[in-house]
Design a protein around this motif. Sequence first.
Motif, PDB file in Angstrom:
ATOM      1  N   VAL A  51      -7.076  -5.448   4.993  1.00  0.00           N
ATOM      2  CA  VAL A  51      -7.376  -4.027   4.787  1.00  0.00           C
ATOM      3  C   VAL A  51      -6.982  -3.613   3.376  1.00  0.00           C
ATOM      4  CG1 VAL A  51      -6.859  -1.674   5.545  1.00  0.00           C
ATOM      5  CG2 VAL A  51      -7.180  -3.478   7.232  1.00  0.00           C
ATOM      6  N   ARG A  52      -5.859  -4.127   2.897  1.00  0.00           N
ATOM      7  CA  ARG A  52      -5.414  -3.811   1.534  1.00  0.00           C
ATOM      8  C   ARG A  52      -6.423  -4.324   0.501  1.00  0.00           C
ATOM      9  NH1 ARG A  52      -3.663  -0.580  -1.804  1.00  0.00           N
ATOM     10  NH2 ARG A  52      -2.280  -1.327  -3.418  1.00  0.00           N
TER      11      ARG A  52
ATOM     12  N   SER B 124      -9.303   3.433   6.423  1.00  0.00           N
ATOM     13  CA  SER B 124      -8.489   2.350   5.870  1.00  0.00           C
ATOM     14  C   SER B 124      -7.008   2.737   5.832  1.00  0.00           C
ATOM     15  CB  SER B 124      -8.985   1.950   4.484  1.00  0.00           C
ATOM     16  OG  SER B 124      -8.947   3.046   3.603  1.00  0.00           O
ATOM     17  N   THR B 125      -6.707   4.001   5.534  1.00  0.00           N
ATOM     18  CA  THR B 125      -5.321   4.464   5.582  1.00  0.00           C
ATOM     19  C   THR B 125      -4.802   4.402   7.011  1.00  0.00           C
ATOM     20  OG1 THR B 125      -5.724   5.926   3.702  1.00  0.00           O
ATOM     21  CG2 THR B 125      -3.794   6.398   5.048  1.00  0.00           C
TER      22      THR B 125
ATOM     23  N   SER C 212     -13.488  -0.659  -1.593  1.00  0.00           N
ATOM     24  CA  SER C 212     -13.602   0.786  -1.446  1.00  0.00           C
ATOM     25  C   SER C 212     -13.854   1.539  -2.751  1.00  0.00           C
ATOM     26  CB  SER C 212     -12.349   1.326  -0.757  1.00  0.00           C
ATOM     27  OG  SER C 212     -12.470   2.707  -0.538  1.00  0.00           O
TER      28      SER C 212
ATOM     29  N   ASP D 103       0.845  -1.180   0.000  1.00  0.00           N
ATOM     30  CA  ASP D 103       0.000   0.000   0.000  1.00  0.00           C
ATOM     31  C   ASP D 103       0.891   1.244   0.000  1.00  0.00           C
ATOM     32  OD1 ASP D 103      -1.761   2.148   1.174  1.00  0.00           O
ATOM     33  OD2 ASP D 103      -3.159   0.466   1.068  1.00  0.00           O
TER      34      ASP D 103
ATOM     35  N   SER E 125      -8.164   8.671   6.034  1.00  0.00           N
ATOM     36  CA  SER E 125      -9.368   7.834   6.065  1.00  0.00           C
ATOM     37  C   SER E 125      -9.135   6.640   6.993  1.00  0.00           C
ATOM     38  CB  SER E 125      -9.712   7.350   4.661  1.00  0.00           C
ATOM     39  OG  SER E 125      -8.737   6.431   4.226  1.00  0.00           O
TER      40      SER E 125
ATOM     41  N   TYR F 190      -9.620  -4.650   1.025  1.00  0.00           N
ATOM     42  CA  TYR F 190     -10.733  -3.706   1.116  1.00  0.00           C
ATOM     43  C   TYR F 190     -10.428  -2.437   0.326  1.00  0.00           C
ATOM     44  CZ  TYR F 190     -13.771  -0.085   2.895  1.00  0.00           C
ATOM     45  OH  TYR F 190     -14.651   0.956   2.976  1.00  0.00           O
ATOM     46  N   ARG F 191      -9.221  -1.904   0.478  1.00  0.00           N
ATOM     47  CA  ARG F 191      -8.848  -0.655  -0.201  1.00  0.00           C
ATOM     48  C   ARG F 191      -8.823  -0.801  -1.715  1.00  0.00           C
ATOM     49  NH1 ARG F 191      -6.112   3.470   2.652  1.00  0.00           N
ATOM     50  NH2 ARG F 191      -4.635   3.762   0.964  1.00  0.00           N
TER      51      ARG F 191
END
Length: 146
Positions: A79-80, A101-102, A87, A61, A99, A82-83
């Motif tokens: 999470v990656r 997620s960041t 997202s 990321d 945000s 999801y991003r």
Amino acid sequence: MARNSRRGRGRKQNGEEDEGCCAATLDTLTHPCCCGGVWSQAAALWLTLLRPSLHTGHGADPAAPPPGGRVAAAMYRSVRHYRVAVSPTRPPCCPYTPSCSTYAVQALHHHGALRGGRLILGRLLRCRPGAARRRAYQDPVPPARH
């Protein structure tokens, strides 16, 4: 302003209904912004973590490189995913900078799975417009303790 019984809605002075931050969404009860609440965010995170092994084809990321530990790396990949995959299909609605997620990838990189996970959970619990306004819409990841 009198509040309506549904969260995130209210009545304007002229009797019109104010839709709040989720005005353009189809289903406000499952929207992870302010109307769906924490439960829909937690359910989406839980389902993402329960997915069978996610491929690391998304790469690192740009917000933070992958963490070193196994559990933190698995959470980071979730999470990656999801991003990259989820997202982009949804309208942006996080009131904070950075945000959520960041914040999650940075917290996992700097703090690992245990403390990073606690920080992420706390951030998701306070991800609503009222809490963001009190923090001036800024909520960076706290520095790592050494």
